[in-house]
Design an enzyme around this catalytic site. Structure first.
Site, short mmCIF file in Angstrom:
data_model
loop_
_atom_site.label_atom_id
_atom_site.label_comp_id
_atom_site.label_asym_id
_atom_site.label_seq_id
_atom_site.Cartn_x
_atom_site.Cartn_y
_atom_site.Cartn_z
N HIS A 50 0.82 -1.14 0.00
CA HIS A 50 0.08 0.03 0.04
C HIS A 50 0.80 1.31 0.08
O HIS A 50 2.02 1.03 0.27
CB HIS A 50 -0.93 -0.06 1.00
CG HIS A 50 -1.95 -0.72 1.28
ND1 HIS A 50 -2.10 -1.77 2.37
CD2 HIS A 50 -3.05 -1.35 0.52
CE1 HIS A 50 -3.27 -2.73 2.13
NE2 HIS A 50 -3.80 -2.29 0.93
N CYS A 54 -2.83 0.24 9.88
CA CYS A 54 -3.83 -1.09 9.32
C CYS A 54 -4.91 -1.19 10.30
O CYS A 54 -5.85 -1.62 10.06
CB CYS A 54 -3.02 -2.16 8.95
SG CYS A 54 -1.81 -1.78 7.79
#
Length: 256
Positions: free
Chosen positions: A160, A247
């Site tokens: 990401h 996250c």
């Protein structure tokens, strides 16, 4: 007040999706203990934690950041790039509906929240294996009314965008320049991770300090050199699942 939405660690964590790391054994019991400590740090730094129940069959469901992008005015429920994770968004939408108007990414768009870095009213969005052009276009359409500018960025060799860069202080980004080009970010200062710690750019910036993994002591020293206040957490087990500290929570302010 800051809200931090988290979800309990799934019993299936060992079956997590992996893209860049080799699969290694995960101690779920230890992961749960570390997750509880992470929750305590969130609370210490001023968050009211909303804990969603475990999804036992959803291996990656502890990584709630990927299921929504929560802004001051709206929450955009994502359509994760990994098909196995899309079932997670329904319960997240239900949880967020109490706090925000909702929009949603629709097929064929895909978007992971881990690819969205907010800096003021600019949303830098990683065009990665998990977030495609159509998902980014839909995010831009959903947020334009509220004055947000969406800037696509191309990370490389990582899962990401926020694997490669996060904000750690006003005007300061912690970055791995091997994984994302600093020139993509306007008018920002940069602190580079130690080259021996390529995954060290992921941090949670809160008013009371920066939540940061114990796994990256060399970069921790660089943060100290810039007088960035850091609260250390051990997240070794979720790190094996390609998860960073951002996250595991969705953090936003309660609107008055």
């Amino acid at each position: 007040m800051l809200i931090a939405v988290i979800r309990e660690v799934s019993a299936a964590l060992e079956r997590c999706e992996l893209s860049y790391l080799p699969r290694t054994p995960v101690d779920v019991t230890l992961a749960r203990r570390q997750h509880r400590a992470y929750r305590e740090v969130l609370e210490t730094l001023g968050c009211r934690v909303v804990s969603l129940p475990e999804l036992p069959e959803q291996a990656d469901s502890v990584f709630v950041e990927d299921t929504a992008v929560v802004l001051d005015e709206i929450a955009v429920v994502t359509r994760p790039g990994a098909a196995s994770r899309r079932v997670e968004t329904e319960s997240m939408a239900q949880a967020l509906a109490e706090y925000r108007e909702l929009a949603a990414i629709e097929a064929p768009g895909t978007l992971d929240g881990g690819d969205v870095l907010r800096v003021g009213h600019t949303l830098y969005v990683g065009q990665s294996a998990r977030s495609n052009r159509e998902g980014i276009r839909q995010l831009a359409a959903a947020t334009a009314t509220y004055g947000y500018k969406v800037v696509p960025v191309e990370p490389r060799d990582c899962l990401h965008l926020k694997t490669a860069v996060t904000q750690v202080a006003p005007g300061l980004l912690l970055i791995n320049p091997a994984w994302v080009d600093p020139r993509a970010f306007d008018e920002m200062d940069f602190l580079e991770v130690d080259p021996a710690e390529p995954h060290a750019a992921n941090a949670v910036w809160l008013p009371g300090g920066v939540i940061y993994p114990r796994s990256f002591p060399r970069t921790r020293e660089r943060l100290a050199g810039r007088r960035v206040p850091v609260v250390m957490v051990d997240m070794s087990e979720t790190e094996k699942a390609e998860g960073g500290v951002t996250c595991c929570s969705l953090i936003f302010r309660v609107r008055t």
